[in-house]
Scaffold this motif. Sequence first.
Motif, PDB file in Angstrom:
ATOM      1  N   THR A   1      15.896 -40.727 -25.741  1.00 12.63           N
ATOM      2  CA  THR A   1      16.441 -41.432 -24.949  1.00 12.63           C
ATOM      3  C   THR A   1      16.200 -43.048 -26.129  1.00 12.63           C
ATOM      4  OG1 THR A   1      14.086 -42.197 -24.110  1.00 12.63           O
ATOM      5  CG2 THR A   1      15.571 -40.715 -23.246  1.00 12.63           C
ATOM      6  N   THR A   2      15.543 -42.891 -26.888  1.00 15.05           N
ATOM      7  CA  THR A   2      15.740 -44.069 -28.132  1.00 15.05           C
ATOM      8  C   THR A   2      15.532 -43.678 -29.829  1.00 15.05           C
ATOM      9  OG1 THR A   2      13.422 -44.048 -28.477  1.00 15.05           O
ATOM     10  CG2 THR A   2      13.870 -45.844 -26.725  1.00 15.05           C
ATOM     11  N   ILE A   3      16.345 -44.391 -30.690  1.00 19.15           N
ATOM     12  CA  ILE A   3      16.284 -44.094 -31.957  1.00 19.15           C
ATOM     13  C   ILE A   3      15.655 -45.779 -33.194  1.00 19.15           C
ATOM     14  CG2 ILE A   3      18.709 -45.600 -31.882  1.00 19.15           C
ATOM     15  CD1 ILE A   3      19.326 -43.646 -34.276  1.00 19.15           C
ATOM     16  N   THR A   4      14.642 -45.335 -33.614  1.00 22.60           N
ATOM     17  CA  THR A   4      14.211 -46.129 -34.714  1.00 22.60           C
ATOM     18  C   THR A   4      14.804 -46.101 -35.938  1.00 22.60           C
ATOM     19  OG1 THR A   4      11.906 -44.789 -33.591  1.00 22.60           O
ATOM     20  CG2 THR A   4      11.762 -46.479 -35.575  1.00 22.60           C
ATOM     21  N   PHE A   5      14.468 -47.562 -35.825  1.00 22.79           N
ATOM     22  CA  PHE A   5      15.324 -47.682 -37.437  1.00 22.79           C
ATOM     23  C   PHE A   5      14.025 -48.230 -38.427  1.00 22.79           C
ATOM     24  CE2 PHE A   5      19.022 -48.605 -34.874  1.00 22.79           C
ATOM     25  CZ  PHE A   5      19.941 -47.443 -35.918  1.00 22.79           C
ATOM     26  N   ILE A   6      13.732 -47.146 -39.353  1.00 22.79           N
ATOM     27  CA  ILE A   6      13.048 -47.381 -40.196  1.00 22.79           C
ATOM     28  C   ILE A   6      13.531 -48.244 -41.655  1.00 22.79           C
ATOM     29  CG2 ILE A   6      11.149 -47.101 -42.015  1.00 22.79           C
ATOM     30  CD1 ILE A   6      11.074 -44.011 -40.239  1.00 22.79           C
ATOM     31  N   ILE A   7      13.017 -49.902 -42.120  1.00 17.52           N
ATOM     32  CA  ILE A   7      12.950 -50.691 -42.711  1.00 17.52           C
ATOM     33  C   ILE A   7      12.293 -50.746 -44.056  1.00 17.52           C
ATOM     34  CG2 ILE A   7      14.270 -53.385 -43.809  1.00 17.52           C
ATOM     35  CD1 ILE A   7      15.067 -53.194 -40.507  1.00 17.52           C
ATOM     36  N   PRO A   8      12.281 -50.489 -44.940  1.00 18.31           N
ATOM     37  CA  PRO A   8      10.841 -50.120 -45.731  1.00 18.31           C
ATOM     38  C   PRO A   8      10.854 -51.161 -47.105  1.00 18.31           C
ATOM     39  CG  PRO A   8      12.535 -48.399 -46.472  1.00 18.31           C
ATOM     40  CD  PRO A   8      13.315 -49.706 -45.213  1.00 18.31           C
ATOM     41  N   ASN A   9       9.798 -51.722 -47.414  1.00 19.30           N
ATOM     42  CA  ASN A   9      10.115 -51.923 -48.227  1.00 19.30           C
ATOM     43  C   ASN A   9       9.733 -51.473 -48.919  1.00 19.30           C
ATOM     44  OD1 ASN A   9       8.742 -54.323 -51.356  1.00 19.30           O
ATOM     45  ND2 ASN A   9       8.641 -56.309 -49.476  1.00 19.30           N
ATOM     46  N   PRO A  10      10.395 -51.863 -50.635  1.00 16.91           N
ATOM     47  CA  PRO A  10      10.867 -50.306 -51.894  1.00 16.91           C
ATOM     48  C   PRO A  10       9.729 -51.136 -52.662  1.00 16.91           C
ATOM     49  CG  PRO A  10      13.104 -52.909 -52.031  1.00 16.91           C
ATOM     50  CD  PRO A  10      11.555 -52.816 -51.142  1.00 16.91           C
ATOM     51  N   VAL A  11       8.655 -52.347 -52.411  1.00 20.26           N
ATOM     52  CA  VAL A  11       7.182 -52.112 -53.490  1.00 20.26           C
ATOM     53  C   VAL A  11       6.379 -52.852 -52.878  1.00 20.26           C
ATOM     54  CG1 VAL A  11       7.103 -54.052 -55.530  1.00 20.26           C
ATOM     55  CG2 VAL A  11       9.010 -53.358 -54.940  1.00 20.26           C
ATOM     56  N   TYR A  12       5.690 -53.278 -51.770  1.00 20.06           N
ATOM     57  CA  TYR A  12       4.924 -53.699 -51.381  1.00 20.06           C
ATOM     58  C   TYR A  12       4.633 -52.416 -49.999  1.00 20.06           C
ATOM     59  CZ  TYR A  12       5.514 -57.691 -54.206  1.00 20.06           C
ATOM     60  OH  TYR A  12       6.131 -58.067 -55.363  1.00 20.06           O
ATOM     61  N   PRO A  13       3.476 -52.133 -49.446  1.00 23.68           N
ATOM     62  CA  PRO A  13       3.289 -52.136 -48.221  1.00 23.68           C
ATOM     63  C   PRO A  13       3.415 -52.441 -46.870  1.00 23.68           C
ATOM     64  CG  PRO A  13       1.215 -52.649 -49.206  1.00 23.68           C
ATOM     65  CD  PRO A  13       2.503 -53.284 -50.583  1.00 23.68           C
ATOM     66  N   PHE A  14       4.882 -52.633 -46.618  1.00 23.78           N
ATOM     67  CA  PHE A  14       5.591 -53.573 -45.584  1.00 23.78           C
ATOM     68  C   PHE A  14       6.244 -52.573 -45.187  1.00 23.78           C
ATOM     69  CE2 PHE A  14       7.156 -56.814 -43.326  1.00 23.78           C
ATOM     70  CZ  PHE A  14       6.480 -57.532 -42.482  1.00 23.78           C
ATOM     71  N   ILE A  15       6.278 -52.255 -44.009  1.00 21.00           N
ATOM     72  CA  ILE A  15       7.122 -51.277 -43.332  1.00 21.00           C
ATOM     73  C   ILE A  15       7.538 -51.836 -41.548  1.00 21.00           C
ATOM     74  CG2 ILE A  15       7.825 -49.245 -42.277  1.00 21.00           C
ATOM     75  CD1 ILE A  15       6.733 -48.778 -44.720  1.00 21.00           C
TER      76      ILE A  15
END
Length: 595
Positions: free
Chosen positions: A557-571
């Motif tokens: 029923t849902t879709i998850t978009f993952i927006i990662p930071n390419p350098v730091y540990p932050f998603i």
Amino acid sequence: MSNGIRKVFSHVTPNHTLFNVDMPLDCANIQRFTPDGKYLISFTACQQGIRLHLLLTTAYDDPKSEEVRSSSTPSTFHQFFSLHYTRMLSMPDNHLLCKEFCLITKNHKHMILVSSCISTGSSADHRQSIPHELDITIQLFDYAFYIVELETGKVVDQQSFRHDYIHLIDHAGISIVEELFSVLCIQTQEIHVFKIHDSGRFHLLQSFGQFLHNDDELLLSAYEEAENQWHNDQSSYCTSTNSLSSEKDLNDDIRNSSDSSIGDWGKALPREEADSSRLMTAKELDTLLRMEGYYESADDKEAKGAPPYGGLFQALLSKLYKRSIAAAKGLGLQYFYANLSLYSTLKMWRMQFLGRNRLLIKMTTLPPNFLSPLRTVDQHTKVQSNTLFVIFNMIRAEIEDVFDDTSSKVADLLLNSHSQRNNSSIQPVVDGGLYKNAGIGAQKTYLTARGTTIYDRKALEKLIKTWRRPESEGSDAIAMQKLSLFLPRPPEMQPHSPYLDPSLFRYPKRMLYLQDRTKVQMDQIPFHCRQTALYKFMLDARTSSDEVQSDLRHNSTTITFIIPNPVYPFIITQRQSLTDGSSININFHVYKHAS
């Protein structure tokens, strides 16, 4: 990536989740991080402006942040980001920015955006000027592509397309490699190739579709002018000659008809006196046709027959014709003409760069639901028939190879690709690949724009074996058809992140099979260290840790978009509803020191 850097990312992970972050009202459409990881790009709520936020921190080292370690507060967003600028774009009337389109140029100084609106003008004149466009009724749009300076938000250049249809979702109608940028226009069946200069300017290199060479249009227009002149000369000569004699001949025929018998050929009788069974004479027929205006209508453009094929399609038919003649052993013409009706229905549907000099073009019959506004992420299980893949050399303006979706060359394009990051250059290689014993031998193959690791290869090989099993009504042809749905590969939505690298972390195999791993139908994604198999962190897209999740691996029923930071540990994870596309919640995944 060196072993030392790998070791750092294996230990410093986004191991803490902030649930249901309250986003600013004017920062509703999050796009991506910049390649250096310093800024977050988003669109304004009205989809007419851009906002750039500076990333302040990714960890909870500041005691002032203690209250937001386990839950989100209204100031959570501002604990991590500060507004760098907001810029409203000068766009044509009624245009809105596409919420799923944002690319970064090779030099990392500019971003490519696009706006669109429903085309309100009539496309009748436009349709007459492009004879090989689609002959079906679809909703057409007006588009404007922008090159925007990242540091200032200034629009450097703009390129427009009117009365057309371009696949913008998932960047499907776009391809980019180094400074080359191409757009596939579905309605007009044209591929436009641009060079993006370091200054951020578009420069059109060539358009392929109706024409293949820069002077094709000039050559064909000269021929058309000569042909039109010939028709005009013939029409004026016939008109001046026949107008002098037609009236005299008709009067003479009528005057002499009383002395003529019904059987005399070449003598015209008045219609009321003629026998209904008698054939009309040539002069009588000519006179009747002139009275009905037949010759005038025959000079119209609509009466000149079907329009010619476009240059690219003509080159495809020539390639297929020559191949049929060479391979069919005397039955080449029969084979070619038996399939000509199928070939004539093929349209350019997708494309991508194969290095700097070649294009991979997918030509197929248009599916009935190709304008569906919502598409799931599991389309690789469906088979699309009547498909040809064309490898087109842009330098020589010729087709190098053609194969269908059952060919083992489909697997070669995917399995022979190496890791290519940041749209780097790709060169052809000589390698038989996995299917060197299936008739390909050591032929030249080409690398796809998106590379694969050894783990990607293993996942694809496992899929191929599954699709080949006879007990599941599989075969080699069916396996290649399903695998062909991965091609062509569009530009990646998000920058490369070490946390999505399968050589560093082990995550559910379901993600390995996806065309885009940053769009998943999963609410919880566990990550384990590839080397030690130890649990490292979890991407949790739920509204809270107490939310009941019936199936860890799938949510229909849902879709998850993952927006990662390419350098730091932050998603950042953003969960949306599949029914209406509305955003449900946004979570921050950050690094937290072990207590």
